[in-house]
Design a protein around this motif. Structure first.
Motif, PDB file in Angstrom:
ATOM      1  N   GLY A  93       0.825  -1.198   0.000  1.00  0.00           N
ATOM      2  CA  GLY A  93       0.000   0.000   0.000  1.00  0.00           C
ATOM      3  C   GLY A  93       0.861   1.251   0.000  1.00  0.00           C
ATOM      4  O   GLY A  93       2.087   1.181  -0.026  1.00  0.00           O
ATOM      5  N   LEU A  94       0.194   2.374   0.023  1.00  0.00           N
ATOM      6  CA  LEU A  94       0.885   3.662   0.061  1.00  0.00           C
ATOM      7  C   LEU A  94       0.936   4.158   1.502  1.00  0.00           C
ATOM      8  O   LEU A  94      -0.069   4.126   2.213  1.00  0.00           O
ATOM      9  N   ASP A  95       2.110   4.603   1.902  1.00  0.00           N
ATOM     10  CA  ASP A  95       2.291   5.195   3.230  1.00  0.00           C
ATOM     11  C   ASP A  95       2.404   6.701   3.029  1.00  0.00           C
ATOM     12  O   ASP A  95       3.486   7.229   2.748  1.00  0.00           O
ATOM     13  N   GLU A  96       1.272   7.387   3.152  1.00  0.00           N
ATOM     14  CA  GLU A  96       1.228   8.816   2.861  1.00  0.00           C
ATOM     15  C   GLU A  96       0.403   9.560   3.914  1.00  0.00           C
ATOM     16  O   GLU A  96      -0.636   9.058   4.363  1.00  0.00           O
ATOM     17  N   THR A  97       0.877  10.726   4.275  1.00  0.00           N
ATOM     18  CA  THR A  97       0.090  11.677   5.049  1.00  0.00           C
ATOM     19  C   THR A  97      -0.217  12.837   4.109  1.00  0.00           C
ATOM     20  O   THR A  97       0.701  13.562   3.697  1.00  0.00           O
ATOM     21  N   VAL A  98      -1.463  12.987   3.712  1.00  0.00           N
ATOM     22  CA  VAL A  98      -1.853  13.977   2.716  1.00  0.00           C
ATOM     23  C   VAL A  98      -2.530  15.161   3.407  1.00  0.00           C
ATOM     24  O   VAL A  98      -3.472  14.990   4.188  1.00  0.00           O
ATOM     25  N   VAL A  99      -2.024  16.355   3.131  1.00  0.00           N
ATOM     26  CA  VAL A  99      -2.543  17.591   3.703  1.00  0.00           C
ATOM     27  C   VAL A  99      -3.181  18.393   2.578  1.00  0.00           C
ATOM     28  O   VAL A  99      -2.569  18.589   1.518  1.00  0.00           O
ATOM     29  N   ASP A 100      -4.392  18.845   2.770  1.00  0.00           N
ATOM     30  CA  ASP A 100      -5.110  19.559   1.717  1.00  0.00           C
ATOM     31  C   ASP A 100      -4.845  21.062   1.750  1.00  0.00           C
ATOM     32  O   ASP A 100      -4.837  21.680   2.812  1.00  0.00           O
TER      33      ASP A 100
END
Length: 339
Positions: free
Chosen positions: A297-304
């Protein structure tokens, strides 16, 4: 498309940990592409630990900052950059960028793979981990690996890639118990520990009592010293970063066991991922099928929101992210490559 653009400038050199006051958002008219260039409306931005190093002198003050970004060509004056094309470039930290064909490359389309992956495991972050494991360390099946800063972008990518490559025991260090649990429950690490709970040498000895063959160093300092002691004969150290010292104002940590490098015939090597661009296609071939099959999977912290880019950067330096931290334009929320 809006008629104005925003850029982030650095306004002063930090002494220790940077603050929002070291940055400014600057509004300007939408740039006009000259012949041989194209205007890109950016959709995703990367904030990376190396930016902190550059703040000490490499970034010019009161000028737009650079950084990895992915965007859509909205106005082109060069046939090599077609309107509507999704491109990767390094003119980031701004809502709109003017690039030449030499400064941008088309982002390949892989069914079901989101755009953000091209800034995490398929981008410079994943390429750093892949090059470190394959070109610098020459990881072989069954070898035991320790990764510091394992819950960050490179650390999570390294864990997933090393597991796919058949690594033996995989050990990581992280900054909280929750991150350590994430590494073992989701990323594929066999053991992970919160380095705040004791001396790293003791924690590593407990997690890998028989020693290690390879150390991927994202931190420097005490973990590097612990790894040197834990490495077996002919072990390898891959130096990726020294995030433990980026904001330090004191005396750098002094390694006390450097003679072990000679006594155990260890090899320590650093590298710049920019020197391995020719490995990018190989990375795609290795990783994309596993993303599509959901084996990894993807290990991401996404901030908008672009307005959150400074807070995202400072949060990354404080260790608030899990995996790669990425800033996403609000209108990019549903974008995917073929997804």
């Amino acid at each position: 498309m809006t008629e104005t653009a925003l850029t982030v400038h650095q306004t002063a050199r930090p002494h220790g940990f940077p603050t929002p006051g070291h940055f400014a958002f600057v509004e300007s008219a939408l740039p006009e592409p000259a012949p041989g260039t194209a205007l890109v409306e950016n959709l995703y931005w990367s904030v990376d630990p190396y930016h902190r190093e550059m703040m000490d002198g490499d970034f010019a003050l009161h000028a737009p900052l650079e950084g990895r970004a992915i965007g859509r060509v909205v106005d082109s004056r060069d046939p090599a950059l077609r309107a509507g094309e999704i491109v990767f470039h390094r003119q980031g930290w701004r809502t709109h960028s003017v690039v030449t064909p030499e400064e941008a490359r088309a982002v390949p389309r892989f069914d079901g793979v989101p755009l953000s992956a091209h800034l995490s495991i398929l981008g410079g972050t994943g390429l750093t981990a892949y090059v470190g494991l394959t070109r610098i360390a020459e990881l072989r099946e069954g070898q035991d690996v320790f990764v510091s800063g394992a819950a960050g972008g490179v650390g999570t990518a390294a864990g997933r890639l090393a597991r796919l490559m058949g690594a033996g025991r995989l050990v990581g260090s992280a900054g909280t118990a929750a991150k350590a649990a994430y590494l073992t429950e989701h990323v594929g690490y066999d053991e992970a520990f919160d380095y705040h709970t004791g001396p790293t040498a003791e924690l590593l000895a407990k997690a890998a009592p028989d020693g290690i063959d390879l150390y991927l160093d994202n931190v420097g300092g005490e973990p590097l010293e612990a790894a040197i002691s834990s490495l077996r004969e002919y072990g390898r150290i891959v130096r990726i970063g020294t995030i433990a010292q980026y904001n330090s104002t004191g005396t750098p940590y002094t390694l006390r066991n450097l003679p072990d490098i000679v006594e155990k015939s260890l090899r320590m090597e650093g590298f710049h991922v920019r020197d391995y661009r020719d490995v990018q296609e190989e990375l795609y071939e290795f990783v994309v099928p596993h993303l599509q099959s959901e084996r990894i999977g993807l290990d991401e912290t996404v901030v908008d929101g672009f307005g959150s880019i400074v807070d995202a950067f400072l949060g990354m330096l404080r260790g608030e992210n899990r995996g790669k931290i990425i800033v996403r334009a609000t209108e990019a929320a549903s974008d995917a490559l073929g997804g």
